[in-house]
Design an enzyme around this catalytic site. Sequence first.
Site, PDB file in Angstrom:
ATOM      1  N   ASP A 605      36.715  36.938  54.404  1.00 33.29           N
ATOM      2  CA  ASP A 605      36.514  38.071  53.491  1.00 33.29           C
ATOM      3  C   ASP A 605      35.078  38.572  53.548  1.00 33.29           C
ATOM      4  OD1 ASP A 605      39.101  38.098  52.393  1.00 33.29           O
ATOM      5  OD2 ASP A 605      38.600  36.488  50.994  1.00 33.29           O
ATOM      6  N   HIS A 700      43.714  46.113  40.157  1.00 30.65           N
ATOM      7  CA  HIS A 700      42.763  46.045  39.043  1.00 30.65           C
ATOM      8  C   HIS A 700      43.372  46.555  37.745  1.00 30.65           C
ATOM      9  CE1 HIS A 700      40.173  46.114  42.644  1.00 30.65           C
ATOM     10  NE2 HIS A 700      39.565  45.165  41.972  1.00 30.65           N
TER      11      HIS A 700
HETATM   12  N1  GLN Z   1      40.525  36.346  49.150  1.00 31.05           N
HETATM   13  C1  GLN Z   1      39.961  36.853  47.929  1.00 31.05           C
HETATM   14  C2  GLN Z   1      41.045  36.971  46.879  1.00 31.05           C
HETATM   15  O1  GLN Z   1      42.162  37.230  47.228  1.00 31.05           O
HETATM   16  C3  GLN Z   1      39.325  38.195  48.132  1.00 31.05           C
HETATM   17  C4  GLN Z   1      38.701  38.709  46.886  1.00 31.05           C
HETATM   18  C5  GLN Z   1      37.837  39.938  47.071  1.00 31.05           C
HETATM   19  O2  GLN Z   1      37.957  40.672  47.979  1.00 31.05           O
HETATM   20  N2  GLN Z   1      36.937  40.177  46.204  1.00 31.05           N
HETATM   21  O3  GLN Z   1      40.802  36.834  45.690  1.00 31.05           O
END
Ligand code: GLN
Length: 760
Positions: A605, A700
Amino acid sequence: MPHSTPLITHTLGFPRIGDRRALKWALEAYWRGDDTADRLHATGHAIRQQILDDHVAAGITRPPVGDFSFYDHVADTALLFGQTPRRFGPMANTLDNLFALGRGRTAKGRNTAPLAMKKWLNSNYHYLVPELETDQPIMLDAARYLDLVREARAASSKAKPVLLGPLSFLWFSRGLDESARLARAEALADAYRTLLAKLAELGVTWVQIDEPILTLDLPLAWLQAFEPTYHRLRVPRIKLLLTTYFGDLNGNVALAAQLPVDGLHIDATATADLIAVADRLPDYKVLSVGILDGRSIWRADLAALLDRLRPLHTRLGDRLWLAPSCSLLHLPLDAESESELPDFLRRNLSFARQKLQELRLLARGLTEGWNAIALELNQTAAARATLDAQPGRIDPQLRAETATIPQHSPARPAPFSARSAAQQARFRLPLLPTTTIGSFPQTPEIRQARKAFKNREINAAEYEAQMKSEIAEVIRAQEAIGLDVLVHGEAERNDMVEYFGEQLDGFAFTREGWVQSYGSRCVKPPIIWGDVRRSRPMTVDWARYAQSLTDRPVKGMLTGPVTILFWSFVRDDLSREAVCNQIAEALRGEIADLAAAGIGMIQVDEPAFREGLPLRRKDWPSYLTWAVRAFRHAVSIAPSDVQIHTHMCYSEFNDIIESIAALDADVITIETTRSNMQLLDAFADFDYPNAIGPGIYDIHAPQIPTEAEIEARVRLALARVPVERLWINPDCGLKTRSWAEVTPALEAMVAVAQRLRADL
Ligand code: GLN
Ligand code: ZN
């Protein structure tokens, strides 16, 4: 001879989340319906009172007021001037409307999407992006703002109202194009003037008006708008302090210095020649020097700062004001809460409350002379010497190993086409493969288990058993939903950076070092104080276990080097590039171990990739070069048939698309829903060569997406990405959502993917 009048000190803003994140808990209780608006207001009031008390106790002359927000100060500004999207209908400036802008609204079965979020300049704070509408009158609705000012001034008559400036507000908005937004400046300035007149009626003299865009590369038309706009803002008895931060004024010094305002605040941490700015300033104006780094958690070298300030003080006398460089919003509240940190570290920390003390010391050092603060100066120097002598601060072997990274151009063993063939032979995925971003709901039971383990109420074996049953549950749930590529759910992770930091050398963790990210969401960045080294595998056991439960591929899940860097508080004695390379080296080892353990897909990520961009274009290439190199250094160890994924949230990609492509991830998942898939244009226009998973629903917001909504978005994506390179996934991780929201949403997503596949 030291000057004897005390200098004016102030802050541009202060953390609003409260001790122990009081605001978060109050907000969330209110949103759940567990608490009344009165209780929420009482919490807000107590936090604001504490902020004033902190300033007064530290001897800071002008505490800020109006920087506080129950959600976001940019959205508050939109409500203050009636600049809200039509889809919400008429919106008075109320708290519930503020929350609707941030969280969306469901009424009569209809979902109204919230405002988009965007990083606040190059910080880790996210603001709500105002959406302007054509033919929308400006309507000042100031009761809520004026109440704050009245409340603060009842407690401290020196409280200084803070406003986001009209031009920055318009610049940070969307909905209208650049020139249409700028065309609104005049009318908006008139409304600001009305507001300033109301402040004057309350007895206010100084008002802080933030125009951080003056540190950006602005189009000429916007620069030219400053002078006329600020002419319109002139109100008898009101003095304006125009603040700029997060960078130097560069070519805009003359412009900023000549504006019809009474004072100018500059970011001294980014300004090489302070005297040159003072030279440009008409001699009736105040120069507020942001001398302390408002985003650094480290104690400042006050002696060095005094040396910088002394000539300015001689020149300006009491026209010199002292402040931190920017709002302290980006710092945790109080280093004193960190009693569990080792002394060698804690003594070197300066959070928001400590910054007030440092500010006061600087003011005293200037006016009363060095001797008046000699004790504190000596203590600071001694504390720093102890930190520098700490084992782990510098690891010579690691320094030698990572020193050559900048000379390499690391690459995967084969180009994307060959890798993708090898990967397809290994995984045999259908078209439009479905996946998620990594985390699944962090239920109360999971949090409880992690906490119990941390507090030693359960032992390692019990904890492991509980996490494994959680993983098994998540794998089962994903199979039932019908997802193609699974994840283990990240139950064992409190936070995507802290989890890695805890296992790497060189990191330390605070208990209460929270910083607001958006709304009620806070992050607790770890502190990188020493050299970063991996001494053992960090994720391999969990990944191997998750993969053992299913025939479908399970992605190993790592946080990338750039994100670990930017979401940490970083040491100030080593370049960011060098620290990033140390992290990349550690992740490279982890990726090698995962691949050797049979994990065929690894997601790295990088949601902070764009956040790292310097504010000015001229500084971009250097950052992008080292950031891309660090990522590639980490992932290039993976064999061709290991599929590397990466994920980024809330980013614009068009101006960095080359670097995104240079990361050469096999699959990139991005957040696109709130842009109605428009972010994909950057990839389409560039002919982005690898696979993409544009998020097809916004995680969100609490609303559950319908199949029709999802399908519409997938079709928009199909118009921009060739079907054989398109993945289907949500916008981001699901950890903040509940299963009741996640299951139907993912079922709808899978149903759409299956239906479209059948049509293809
Ligand atoms: N792998 C993380 C999640 O799924 C990615 C979170 C993010 O991009 N902030 O929570
Ligand atoms: Zn994300």
